[in-house]
Design an enzyme around this catalytic site. Structure first.
Site, short mmCIF file in Angstrom:
data_model
loop_
_atom_site.label_atom_id
_atom_site.label_comp_id
_atom_site.label_asym_id
_atom_site.label_seq_id
_atom_site.Cartn_x
_atom_site.Cartn_y
_atom_site.Cartn_z
N LYS A 69 1.01 -1.66 0.66
CA LYS A 69 -0.23 -0.08 0.09
C LYS A 69 1.03 1.25 -0.39
O LYS A 69 0.67 2.14 -0.49
CB LYS A 69 -0.75 0.18 0.76
CG LYS A 69 -2.00 -1.25 0.78
CD LYS A 69 -3.35 -1.07 1.86
CE LYS A 69 -4.48 -2.03 1.15
NZ LYS A 69 -5.01 -1.76 2.60
N LYS B 100 -4.45 -10.86 -6.54
CA LYS B 100 -5.99 -10.72 -6.26
C LYS B 100 -6.55 -9.98 -6.22
O LYS B 100 -7.14 -8.92 -6.55
CB LYS B 100 -5.08 -10.77 -4.65
CG LYS B 100 -5.78 -9.14 -3.45
CD LYS B 100 -5.80 -9.89 -1.90
CE LYS B 100 -5.88 -8.25 -1.59
NZ LYS B 100 -6.08 -7.81 -0.70
N LYS C 41 -11.31 -4.52 -4.49
CA LYS C 41 -12.62 -4.11 -4.26
C LYS C 41 -11.21 -2.27 -5.37
O LYS C 41 -12.89 -1.77 -5.79
CB LYS C 41 -12.50 -3.34 -3.61
CG LYS C 41 -12.73 -2.83 -2.50
CD LYS C 41 -13.14 -2.66 -0.76
CE LYS C 41 -13.59 -3.76 -0.31
NZ LYS C 41 -14.01 -3.31 0.85
P1 TYM Z 1 -10.50 -6.92 4.49
O1 TYM Z 1 -11.68 -5.61 4.63
O2 TYM Z 1 -9.54 -6.46 3.23
O3 TYM Z 1 -10.87 -8.28 3.70
C1 TYM Z 1 -12.70 -8.76 4.26
C2 TYM Z 1 -12.42 -10.43 3.88
O4 TYM Z 1 -12.25 -10.18 3.01
C3 TYM Z 1 -10.79 -11.72 2.50
N1 TYM Z 1 -10.81 -11.08 1.45
C4 TYM Z 1 -10.17 -11.69 0.34
N2 TYM Z 1 -10.38 -13.99 0.39
C5 TYM Z 1 -10.13 -13.81 -0.96
N3 TYM Z 1 -9.91 -13.18 -1.77
C6 TYM Z 1 -10.29 -12.09 -1.65
N4 TYM Z 1 -9.63 -11.88 -3.35
C7 TYM Z 1 -10.06 -11.44 -1.26
N5 TYM Z 1 -10.13 -9.87 -1.16
C8 TYM Z 1 -10.45 -10.15 1.04
C9 TYM Z 1 -10.22 -11.16 3.75
O5 TYM Z 1 -8.82 -12.17 4.25
C10 TYM Z 1 -10.99 -10.30 4.58
O6 TYM Z 1 -10.95 -11.63 5.92
N6 TYM Z 1 -7.82 -6.00 8.25
C11 TYM Z 1 -8.85 -6.39 7.69
C12 TYM Z 1 -10.62 -6.62 8.33
C13 TYM Z 1 -10.06 -6.26 9.88
C14 TYM Z 1 -10.17 -7.30 10.77
C15 TYM Z 1 -9.76 -7.47 11.41
C16 TYM Z 1 -10.09 -8.75 10.20
C17 TYM Z 1 -10.00 -5.08 10.52
N7 TYM Z 1 -9.78 -6.34 12.08
C18 TYM Z 1 -10.08 -8.40 12.54
C19 TYM Z 1 -10.16 -10.34 10.92
C20 TYM Z 1 -9.80 -9.83 12.43
C21 TYM Z 1 -9.29 -6.40 6.36
O7 TYM Z 1 -9.35 -5.33 5.61
O8 TYM Z 1 -10.20 -7.19 5.56
#
Ligand code: TYM
Length: 329
Positions: free
Chosen positions: A114, A196, A199
């Site tokens: 990032k 990957k 969004k």
């Molecule tokens: P975020 O908002 O980017 O994504 C949410 C969840 O979706 C999964 N994910 C994917 N899985 C498979 N293929 C993909 N292309 C893909 N893109 C996203 C992510 O692995 C995630 O599980 N930091 C985290 C949010 C967070 C969190 C937490 C998660 C904050 N605190 C505590 C678990 C526990 C995030 O930005 O996810």
């Protein structure tokens, strides 16, 4: 609540959810509710590392919340809440940051990616982002964290911080385990299968959004980048087709081998159409329910308030435990 093991996970509200979010994480959230006490969180504080229009963000938080419910998260069985509604997240994050090393945070691949992509805004929040994530998880004594593969490194850091803290002050935190789907833990871009699905990808055809119409979904799959020959087999040297096989396998429940057999001798065109239609079919009812929930303002408000109150009660207990260990209470 007492004897059930705990699950915690979070998702950022900005920009809507992709098929990757759904298959990698959110779909499992609903499934785990039978066996575990689950807490699911719209992590709006995490979204502040980039600049947002406040009115748009406010709307996106509600949309994300409604999409979680539409995807099968049940606010009667799980605690579903918005991160910023529970003040203890930010407070525990500060305490944990004093037990996290600069070197550890510097090694986080998401931070490196990032900051490379956005050199104009490498803020301290982007750097300490994984500490806030650790606070989210550790506040609720989570045993299990259902996430996609891209969050694995952050979960490992959470475990390291918890183990370190426990080592100094005695048993304080539960050490959480990751929970990953068997297929589609990492859904790739439809246009650049080495990346990957994200969004924030500027190319709309690279990602399926949960809000996309069925027609748009089928069209995007038809345009998906494939590989040079026309065999439908799962293999490292065929990342485009392998990604589509994983997606199809995840939405139909068929194994990779079964998918290969089903499309043996058929061309890429037929296969891509089948994947698009299968994905469109599972997302359509979710979208209908999402529209219904989003219009029910009073219900959403009540769920959010109840969820925050229940989460805050648990979080307050954990924070006090930590404060006492540290000698600040
Ligand atoms: P975020 O908002 O980017 O994504 C949410 C969840 O979706 C999964 N994910 C994917 N899985 C498979 N293929 C993909 N292309 C893909 N893109 C996203 C992510 O692995 C995630 O599980 N930091 C985290 C949010 C967070 C969190 C937490 C998660 C904050 N605190 C505590 C678990 C526990 C995030 O930005 O996810």
């Amino acid at each position: 609540m007492a004897d059930k093991k705990r699950v915690f996970s979070g998702i950022q509200p900005t920009g809507g959810f992709t098929l990757g979010n759904y298959l990698g994480a959110v779909r499992n959230w609903g499934v785990l509710q039978d066996e575990y006490k689950c807490l699911y969180c719209v992590v709006d504080l995490h979204s502040l590392t980039v600049r947002n229009d406040p009115e748009v963000l406010k709307k996106q938080i509600r949309e994300a919340y409604a999409m979680l419910l539409a995807s099968g998260v049940d606010p009667q069985r799980s605690i579903v809440f918005v991160q910023s509604h529970v003040a203890q997240h930010a407070e525990l994050s500060w305490l944990l940051s004093c037990y996290t090393q600069f070197g550890e945070l510097s090694r986080m691949t998401q931070f490196k990616d990032k900051s490379q992509k956005h050199p104009e805004n490498i803020n301290a929040g982007l750097f300490t982002y994984p500490v806030l994530m650790a606070a989210d998880i550790l506040l609720y004594d989570a045993d299990l964290v259902p996430i996609g593969a891209d969050q694995k490194q952050h979960l490992e850091l959470t475990r390291d911080i918890a183990i370190r803290f426990n080592g100094v002050y005695g048993d304080t935190f539960v050490i959480p385990e990751g929970y990953f789907p068997k297929v589609a833990a990492r859904v790739m871009s439809l246009q650049q299968p080495s990346d990957k699905m994200s969004k924030s990808d500027p190319n709309e055809n690279a990602r399926i959004m949960m809000k996309d119409s069925s027609e748009a979904i089928v069209k995007k799959f038809k345009r998906a980048v494939t590989d040079s020959d026309s065999r439908i087999v799962f293999s490292d040297d065929k990342p485009g087709i392998s990604n589509l096989i994983s997606i199809y396998s995840a939405v139909t429940g068929k194994t990779t081998v079964e998918v290969e057999a089903e499309f043996d001798g058929k061309g890429y065109g037929a296969f891509k159409t089948a994947v698009g239609e299968a994905v469109a079919d599972i997302l359509a009812p979710i979208r209908t329910e999402y529209d219904r929930l989003l219009a029910d303002t009073a219900y959403l408000d009540k769920c959010m308030a109840d969820g925050a109150a229940q989460a805050a009660e648990i979080a307050a207990g954990t924070l006090l435990r930590v404060q006492k260990k540290l000698g600040i209470r």
